[in-house]
Design a protein around this motif. Sequence first.
Motif, PDB file in Angstrom:
ATOM      1  N   PHE B 247       0.794  -1.224   0.000  1.00  0.00           N
ATOM      2  CA  PHE B 247       0.000   0.000   0.000  1.00  0.00           C
ATOM      3  C   PHE B 247       0.830   1.279   0.000  1.00  0.00           C
ATOM      4  CE2 PHE B 247      -2.761  -3.141   2.279  1.00  0.00           C
ATOM      5  CZ  PHE B 247      -3.716  -3.276   1.281  1.00  0.00           C
ATOM      6  N   GLY B 248       2.159   1.171  -0.088  1.00  0.00           N
ATOM      7  CA  GLY B 248       2.990   2.371  -0.030  1.00  0.00           C
ATOM      8  C   GLY B 248       2.928   3.008   1.356  1.00  0.00           C
ATOM      9  N   THR B 249       3.423   4.227   1.450  1.00  0.00           N
ATOM     10  CA  THR B 249       3.425   4.881   2.766  1.00  0.00           C
ATOM     11  C   THR B 249       2.014   5.151   3.265  1.00  0.00           C
ATOM     12  OG1 THR B 249       3.592   7.068   1.740  1.00  0.00           O
ATOM     13  CG2 THR B 249       5.653   5.987   2.359  1.00  0.00           C
ATOM     14  N   ASN B 250       1.053   5.190   2.341  1.00  0.00           N
ATOM     15  CA  ASN B 250      -0.335   5.457   2.732  1.00  0.00           C
ATOM     16  C   ASN B 250      -0.974   4.263   3.432  1.00  0.00           C
ATOM     17  OD1 ASN B 250      -2.568   7.065   3.046  1.00  0.00           O
ATOM     18  ND2 ASN B 250      -3.120   7.147   0.887  1.00  0.00           N
ATOM     19  N   VAL B 251      -0.185   3.218   3.669  1.00  0.00           N
ATOM     20  CA  VAL B 251      -0.628   2.118   4.524  1.00  0.00           C
ATOM     21  C   VAL B 251      -0.904   2.631   5.941  1.00  0.00           C
ATOM     22  CG1 VAL B 251       1.705   1.476   5.266  1.00  0.00           C
ATOM     23  CG2 VAL B 251      -0.088  -0.263   5.222  1.00  0.00           C
ATOM     24  N   LEU B 252      -0.349   3.799   6.260  1.00  0.00           N
ATOM     25  CA  LEU B 252      -0.478   4.313   7.629  1.00  0.00           C
ATOM     26  C   LEU B 252      -1.804   5.022   7.891  1.00  0.00           C
ATOM     27  CD1 LEU B 252       3.125   5.673   8.300  1.00  0.00           C
ATOM     28  CD2 LEU B 252       1.979   3.807   9.501  1.00  0.00           C
ATOM     29  N   GLU B 273     -13.480  10.849   9.826  1.00  0.00           N
ATOM     30  CA  GLU B 273     -14.487   9.846   9.443  1.00  0.00           C
ATOM     31  C   GLU B 273     -14.309   9.372   8.003  1.00  0.00           C
ATOM     32  OE1 GLU B 273     -14.955  12.968  10.124  1.00  0.00           O
ATOM     33  OE2 GLU B 273     -16.014  13.938   8.444  1.00  0.00           O
ATOM     34  N   GLY B 274     -13.602  10.131   7.198  1.00  0.00           N
ATOM     35  CA  GLY B 274     -13.412   9.741   5.796  1.00  0.00           C
ATOM     36  C   GLY B 274     -12.041   9.161   5.510  1.00  0.00           C
ATOM     37  N   ALA B 275     -11.306   8.760   6.539  1.00  0.00           N
ATOM     38  CA  ALA B 275      -9.920   8.313   6.342  1.00  0.00           C
ATOM     39  C   ALA B 275      -9.820   7.136   5.378  1.00  0.00           C
ATOM     40  CB  ALA B 275      -9.292   7.956   7.690  1.00  0.00           C
ATOM     41  N   ALA B 276     -10.723   6.158   5.511  1.00  0.00           N
ATOM     42  CA  ALA B 276     -10.622   4.959   4.671  1.00  0.00           C
ATOM     43  C   ALA B 276     -10.698   5.305   3.184  1.00  0.00           C
ATOM     44  CB  ALA B 276     -11.735   3.971   5.032  1.00  0.00           C
ATOM     45  N   LYS B 277     -11.433   6.358   2.846  1.00  0.00           N
ATOM     46  CA  LYS B 277     -11.614   6.713   1.434  1.00  0.00           C
ATOM     47  C   LYS B 277     -10.347   7.313   0.804  1.00  0.00           C
ATOM     48  CE  LYS B 277     -16.562   7.709   1.870  1.00  0.00           C
ATOM     49  NZ  LYS B 277     -17.590   8.783   1.802  1.00  0.00           N
ATOM     50  N   ILE B 278      -9.435   7.765   1.641  1.00  0.00           N
ATOM     51  CA  ILE B 278      -8.219   8.384   1.108  1.00  0.00           C
ATOM     52  C   ILE B 278      -6.969   7.595   1.507  1.00  0.00           C
ATOM     53  CG2 ILE B 278      -9.250  10.687   1.020  1.00  0.00           C
ATOM     54  CD1 ILE B 278      -7.732  11.360   3.606  1.00  0.00           C
ATOM     55  N   SER B 279      -7.195   6.348   1.903  1.00  0.00           N
ATOM     56  CA  SER B 279      -6.100   5.510   2.396  1.00  0.00           C
ATOM     57  C   SER B 279      -5.398   4.769   1.265  1.00  0.00           C
ATOM     58  CB  SER B 279      -6.662   4.494   3.389  1.00  0.00           C
ATOM     59  OG  SER B 279      -7.558   3.604   2.727  1.00  0.00           O
ATOM     60  N   GLY B 280      -4.307   4.128   1.610  1.00  0.00           N
ATOM     61  CA  GLY B 280      -3.597   3.301   0.644  1.00  0.00           C
ATOM     62  C   GLY B 280      -4.458   2.185   0.098  1.00  0.00           C
ATOM     63  N   GLU B 281      -5.327   1.649   0.952  1.00  0.00           N
ATOM     64  CA  GLU B 281      -6.224   0.584   0.485  1.00  0.00           C
ATOM     65  C   GLU B 281      -7.122   1.101  -0.646  1.00  0.00           C
ATOM     66  OE1 GLU B 281      -5.516   1.389   3.542  1.00  0.00           O
ATOM     67  OE2 GLU B 281      -5.572  -0.310   4.916  1.00  0.00           O
ATOM     68  N   ALA B 282      -7.656   2.324  -0.475  1.00  0.00           N
ATOM     69  CA  ALA B 282      -8.527   2.900  -1.506  1.00  0.00           C
ATOM     70  C   ALA B 282      -7.742   3.178  -2.786  1.00  0.00           C
ATOM     71  CB  ALA B 282      -9.163   4.189  -0.983  1.00  0.00           C
ATOM     72  N   GLU B 327       1.559  11.232   3.876  1.00  0.00           N
ATOM     73  CA  GLU B 327       1.526  12.602   4.403  1.00  0.00           C
ATOM     74  C   GLU B 327       0.805  13.547   3.427  1.00  0.00           C
ATOM     75  OE1 GLU B 327       4.197  10.665   4.474  1.00  0.00           O
ATOM     76  OE2 GLU B 327       4.467  10.380   6.633  1.00  0.00           O
ATOM     77  N   THR B 328       0.933  13.257   2.135  1.00  0.00           N
ATOM     78  CA  THR B 328       0.251  14.057   1.121  1.00  0.00           C
ATOM     79  C   THR B 328      -1.259  13.871   1.213  1.00  0.00           C
ATOM     80  OG1 THR B 328       2.142  13.966  -0.390  1.00  0.00           O
ATOM     81  CG2 THR B 328      -0.023  14.356  -1.371  1.00  0.00           C
ATOM     82  N   SER B 329      -1.696  12.620   1.256  1.00  0.00           N
ATOM     83  CA  SER B 329      -3.127  12.331   1.320  1.00  0.00           C
ATOM     84  C   SER B 329      -3.734  12.883   2.603  1.00  0.00           C
ATOM     85  CB  SER B 329      -3.356  10.814   1.236  1.00  0.00           C
ATOM     86  OG  SER B 329      -4.709  10.524   0.971  1.00  0.00           O
ATOM     87  N   TRP B 330      -2.955  12.794   3.691  1.00  0.00           N
ATOM     88  CA  TRP B 330      -3.435  13.354   4.961  1.00  0.00           C
ATOM     89  C   TRP B 330      -3.554  14.883   4.887  1.00  0.00           C
ATOM     90  CZ3 TRP B 330      -0.077  16.717   7.420  1.00  0.00           C
ATOM     91  CH2 TRP B 330      -0.636  17.348   8.527  1.00  0.00           C
ATOM     92  N   ALA B 331      -2.482  15.556   4.431  1.00  0.00           N
ATOM     93  CA  ALA B 331      -2.457  17.024   4.481  1.00  0.00           C
ATOM     94  C   ALA B 331      -3.546  17.620   3.588  1.00  0.00           C
ATOM     95  CB  ALA B 331      -1.083  17.558   4.056  1.00  0.00           C
ATOM     96  N   LEU B 332      -3.632  17.102   2.365  1.00  0.00           N
ATOM     97  CA  LEU B 332      -4.606  17.648   1.423  1.00  0.00           C
ATOM     98  C   LEU B 332      -6.004  17.093   1.675  1.00  0.00           C
ATOM     99  CD1 LEU B 332      -2.267  17.292  -1.681  1.00  0.00           C
ATOM    100  CD2 LEU B 332      -3.006  19.467  -0.689  1.00  0.00           C
TER     101      LEU B 332
END
Lengths: 123, 585
Positions: B247-252, B273-282, B327-332
């Motif tokens: 999943f890359g770093t977005n596994v976190l 609440e929307g973390a799963a939608k922007i995660s490495g799994e998604a 960190e990118t997916s989290w920040a944005l």
Amino acid sequence: MQNHKINVAIYGKLARISGGRHLAIMDLEMPSSAHLGDLLDQLEIPIDETSYIFLDAVLCDVPGLTITHDEPLKDGSHVGIFSQGYMWPYQYRDGMPMSPALTAAMKKYGVMRHTYTGLKTED
Amino acid sequence: MTKQILRINMSDLSAKYTPVPKKWARWAGRGLTSAIIVDEVDPTCHPLGPNNKLVIAPGWVSGSPAAPSSGRTSFGGKSPLTGGIKEANSGGLSSQKIAKLGLAAIILEGMPKDGKWYSIFINKEGVQFEDASDLMGKGMYEIDTLMWEKYPNKPAVIGIGPVGEMKLSNAGISVNDPENEPGRYAGRGGLGAVMGARGVKVMVVDDKGGPGVEIANKELFTEGRKKLTAAIGEHDLTKKDGGLWNFGTNVLMNIINEAGGLPTRNFSAGQFEGAAKISGEAVVENIEARGGVGVKHHACHPGCIIQCSSIYPHEDGTPFVSVIEYETSWALGANCGIDDIEYIAHATRECNDIGLDTIEAGNTIAIAMDAGYIEFGDKEGALKTFDEIRNGTPLGRVLGQGVEATAKAFGVYRVPTVKGQSMPAYEPRAIKGIGVTYATTAMGADHTSGYTIAPEIAGVGGKVDPLTDTDKASLSLTFQAATAFIDSSGYCLFIAFPILDIAEGWAGMAESIAGVTGLDITGDDVIDIGKEVLKMERLFNEAAGFTSADDRLPEFMRNEELPPHNVKWTMADEDLDQVYAWVHE
């Protein structure tokens, strides 16, 4: 006795249990006396395929230390279950709340490891 | 062949090669950039003025044959974002190509007297300067394409987007990857503005015919790299089918969210609440479903065996962006209350193109949202901020300066910065250990400044209890020192995982470095060498005016409870001050 409503998220390969590919989220009911281990049993989750498990944002298990199954579930509890193959480097969990059982186990086997898979632990 | 320092003076458009002086001979990567900055840059100088310099250095093992995951390039200078010393490192093509030209470092200094912009081409024949007028205002996707059309041999392209041209404090430096995409950034600290202040839009490095990297002890190097390669291939996090591979770093994303440590809506909560939608799994589900050019396991530089990068395609399978880091997916995303991965891919591409650090960019938008200028969750409003920055509007220029400037402009109190640099994707009220590193590192709030290495090797096994606040401070120093060492090596920081848990991997890292350089380095020397780097950086910052008062987390974190754990930052200042007390002992 009234059942408790529980929300469960399963991440990774174990998501197949609920029809997901990498992610499955579900709501279910458990007896009010149920513990975390009971939930894993009901979902038929093979314990040797789990890694991190959270109960209400408290870390209960890590890869190789699957030990916290006697924590009671509350009405509205959320459980997060991760399959093996996940990572959570120590520096990014240093100070997070952990269950008493996991805290004790980590003191025994070493707090700072990135994973405990393959570590020889006593039952 | 003796390694050379290439000194490029933009004041007279000259280039001079000199053997690495003895005082710098031990250093490479971050150790070398910091040593040169300490020796040659006035700590009180203006970061955009004529007395600052940009130093570019590959690591000890960069360019050596078959050293695994060893393509990091260090960029150093005085940061316009923090006002202190800065090292930011990147993957991509540059590290190995600079090293194979026989260069230990490139020092970029001076400013063009004619006020013009230049491109610089470096190969085995020397350095060529060209007028870059026709490249101005262009984004990095176009720049990379143009440079590969112009120059043969698929060179490394080191460049800045319009943000660097405007010399804004959130300007990063782009390095192209093997597909010639600009997703590899020395992002943090505004070093793109330092490059822009030298009048340089782009540097192109072609290593064809270069002398290559000399190996001092081939037997030791081979033994070491094999041990390290085996450890990377064996460890749960770095092996094929491991966390980074899958999943890359977005596994976190989901893990940190489950733990309640995911900064959300400008650090006002610890779960999104929307973390799963922007995660490495998604991200991976979309890559698998869309096919086309999508790639789940991608190397950001030749020879990387961890391959945590990916290529994210549009719905029709055509190229979209590489890479959506955690960190990118989290920040944005999470920190702006946005749960749309397509928006995040779009915003990431914007950052890559115009030359923004994605962490600082997302945090800056979150500040504008906290101020009510944009609503949390408003992705259309968020995307417009990139247009403002690209076009250099007055608002765009404020946003391009990063979190602190934007917070002042909008009158926001909740400002998640240390030393002027905003925090990454780990909430220090919930994850206290990372808070100590955020507070005390010379770099400003930085999640890569304190990677864990084995407590036994670091000499802290049995001496500290990581479950106490006091010992978190002493551990942070050890982590920071180990990281400074790895940042000097050219190895990707992710080798820290296998070398923590597998003793042979640790030994292999040290042996491979000793084998390439001939330096007498063993695993026992890592912390002491890392502390030398930290001391240089700390003293530079002190000379620039920093005091212990700068080693603090922002006030709001002591005042506001973070749900769901409802915790405040409680670490004692006295404990934080112990982290660097040794510098003056």
